[in-house]
Design a protein around this motif. Structure first.
Motif, short mmCIF file in Angstrom:
data_model
loop_
_atom_site.label_atom_id
_atom_site.label_comp_id
_atom_site.label_asym_id
_atom_site.label_seq_id
_atom_site.Cartn_x
_atom_site.Cartn_y
_atom_site.Cartn_z
N GLY A 271 55.87 62.57 8.89
CA GLY A 271 56.84 63.93 8.73
C GLY A 271 56.16 64.42 7.92
O GLY A 271 56.50 66.44 7.69
N LEU A 272 55.89 64.05 6.38
CA LEU A 272 55.63 64.34 5.13
C LEU A 272 54.97 65.61 5.68
O LEU A 272 54.65 66.53 4.76
N LEU A 273 53.55 64.93 6.01
CA LEU A 273 52.54 65.70 6.33
C LEU A 273 53.23 66.98 7.29
O LEU A 273 52.46 67.74 6.90
N GLY A 274 53.58 66.64 8.48
CA GLY A 274 54.08 68.00 8.66
C GLY A 274 54.81 69.49 7.55
O GLY A 274 54.79 70.94 8.17
N ALA A 276 54.03 69.96 4.82
CA ALA A 276 53.06 69.54 4.03
C ALA A 276 52.40 70.98 4.77
O ALA A 276 52.05 71.78 3.82
N VAL A 277 51.65 70.54 5.86
CA VAL A 277 50.41 71.26 6.46
C VAL A 277 51.04 72.28 7.43
O VAL A 277 50.98 73.62 6.98
N PHE A 278 51.90 71.45 8.15
CA PHE A 278 52.28 73.10 9.61
C PHE A 278 53.04 73.72 8.67
O PHE A 278 53.11 75.02 9.58
N ILE A 279 54.01 73.21 8.17
CA ILE A 279 55.25 74.57 7.83
C ILE A 279 54.74 74.85 6.59
O ILE A 279 55.25 76.60 6.38
N PRO A 285 57.02 77.59 12.59
CA PRO A 285 58.34 77.84 12.74
C PRO A 285 58.86 76.62 12.71
O PRO A 285 58.57 75.64 13.11
N ARG A 286 60.01 77.04 11.11
CA ARG A 286 60.39 75.55 11.27
C ARG A 286 61.51 75.18 12.34
O ARG A 286 61.94 75.86 13.12
#
Length: 435
Positions: A271-274, A276-279, A285-286
């Motif tokens: 979740g932290l990776l997503g 930081a990277v994807f969002i 979009p969040r």
């Protein structure tokens, strides 16, 4: 005859020593079996208690309390000019129609405060129901119709027995005056318990009687569909390359070790990776199924790759040798012969990975799936939540009515998880080949 030692004292026979040791070994085995059986029984007992507790709290959510009243669709209130225009019908004061119906049922109630308390027995969503009825059939204007109106959550809990009527007024949420009104309605046969279709057709709401799981179910569906589309081809392709084509050197060994390590990484790290990277970097979009699927794909890939490699290893080398012997290329051998035979095991691992993704909450909290979203999502980029997060949100609500909805949502989630695991078992039994 018994043997004697050098000093002349009798020495026990070997068979006696063996028999004595056997008795001790058998006793230890019996104790071990008893401990194992006790652990198994305790585990099953705790599971039964858990499911029993959830079921006892959640099954009542399948019913909802309605109050049946004769509602007069007064033309002076709904459409005073008689135009029957949609905008006019939508803006009408349907809450006033409900208050008028309650006043006719309780003519002795005249005080303004009592009238508000009387109207509080009906859900705030009931006027919307009347509006939808009029929009669907404008000919209702000017008529009187028996309508089943959704009751407030406190009234619902009272009728279902979750609020003890025998307790003093100070110890229950429903006062004596409202209790008397409800009992009068019950004596007149106007209180009904019907199938709670709202629970399966509506999105979430701050009012328990209007809260449903439809939005969370659609969010979970879109998220799992994208997760499957992303993770299955990548996982199978990675397993096929690592198992059949990759050279055996320190780099592939490093990749294999990291894949095994990723399977044990706490899910919140993904979740932290997503976040930081994807969002943060790519601007996905969040609070959408798209970003949730990307995060869950990273989380489920190790499971799919490990299961797929195990399935490839189970295919006998003779299959590969036979295909190569008749002139097939290495790629043709893998795609046409090895991969079809390994596919049942791959599908089993994929379904287990999807079941794991369906029950995840922690990584989705980090990417905003905890947002309060009333509307049912209509696509992969619509704001949404998922069923585990919806359960988390409801479990934090203080109203007693949310307790039964939380338990009912847990039962739905467990039903899907059991179904997915049963599907994996059935696929394995149906298509698995023993060599």
């Amino acid at each position: 005859m018994s043997e004697t030692s050098a000093g002349g004292a009798p020495r026990p026979r070997t068979i006696d020593v063996v028999n004595a040791s056997l008795k001790r070994r058998y006793a230890r085995e019996r104790r071990f079996r008893l401990l194992g059986l006790t652990a198994l029984v305790l585990g099953l007992l705790f599971v039964v208690l858990l499911f029993g507790d959830i079921l006892s709290k959640g099954y009542t959510a399948l019913q909802q309390t309605y109050i049946r009243l004769p509602v007069t669709f007064e033309a002076a209130v709904i459409d005073p000019e008689g135009t029957r225009e949609r905008e006019t019908l939508m803006r009408a004061n349907y809450a006033g129609l409900i208050r008028n119906a309650l006043r006719r049922a309780f003519p002795e109630v005249t005080d303004r405060r009592q009238v508000r308390a009387l109207a509080g027995m009906i859900s705030v969503g009931a006027p919307t129901h009347l509006r939808d009825m009029v929009l669907a059939d404008p000919d209702l204007v000017g008529t009187t119709v028996e309508v089943s109106l959704l009751a407030d959550d406190d009234i619902d809990m009272l009728v279902k027995g979750h609020i003890d009527r025998t307790r003093p007024e100070s110890e229950r949420r429903v006062d004596d005056q409202t209790l008397g009104w409800v009992e009068r309605l019950e004596e007149g046969g106007r209180v009904q318990k019907r199938l709670n279709t709202v629970f399966f057709t509506h999105g979430t709401s701050r009012e328990p009687e209007l809260a449903g799981i439809a939005g969370a179910l659609m969010g979970s569906f879109y998220t799992l569909l994208l997760t499957l589309l992303f993770s299955f081809p990548i996982g199978v392709g990675a397993a096929l390359y690592l198992e059949e084509f990759a050279p055996k050197n320190r780099w592939t060994d490093l990749i294999e070790v990291n894949i095994n390590n990723l399977a044990a990484v706490p899910s919140i790290v993904f979740g932290l990776l997503g976040l930081a990277v994807f969002i943060g970097v790519f601007g996905v979009p969040r609070s959408t199924p798209l970003v949730a699927a990307l995060v869950l794909t990273l989380m489920t890939l190790p499971t799919i790759i490990i299961a797929s490699r195990a399935a490839l290893k189970s295919v006998p080398p003779s299959i590969r040798e036979a295909a190569l012997g008749v002139g097939a290329s290495p790629l043709q051998t893998q795609l046409h012969h090895v991969l079809p035979l390994a596919m049942p095991g791959m599908l089993t691992g994929t379904i287990i990975g999807m079941a794991q993704a369906l029950g995840e909450t922690a990584p989705l909290l980090m990417i905003g799936m905890i947002a309060f979203i009333v509307d049912i999502p209509s696509g992969f980029t619509s704001p949404a939540t998922v069923l585990p997060v919806q359960i988390f949100l409801w479990a934090d609500s203080p109203e007693r009515a949310f307790v039964e909805r939380t338990s009912a949502a847990i039962l739905v989630l467990l039903g899907f998880l059991i179904l997915m695991n049963l599907t994996a078992v059935m696929l394995r039994r149906k298509f698995e080949r023993r060599w």
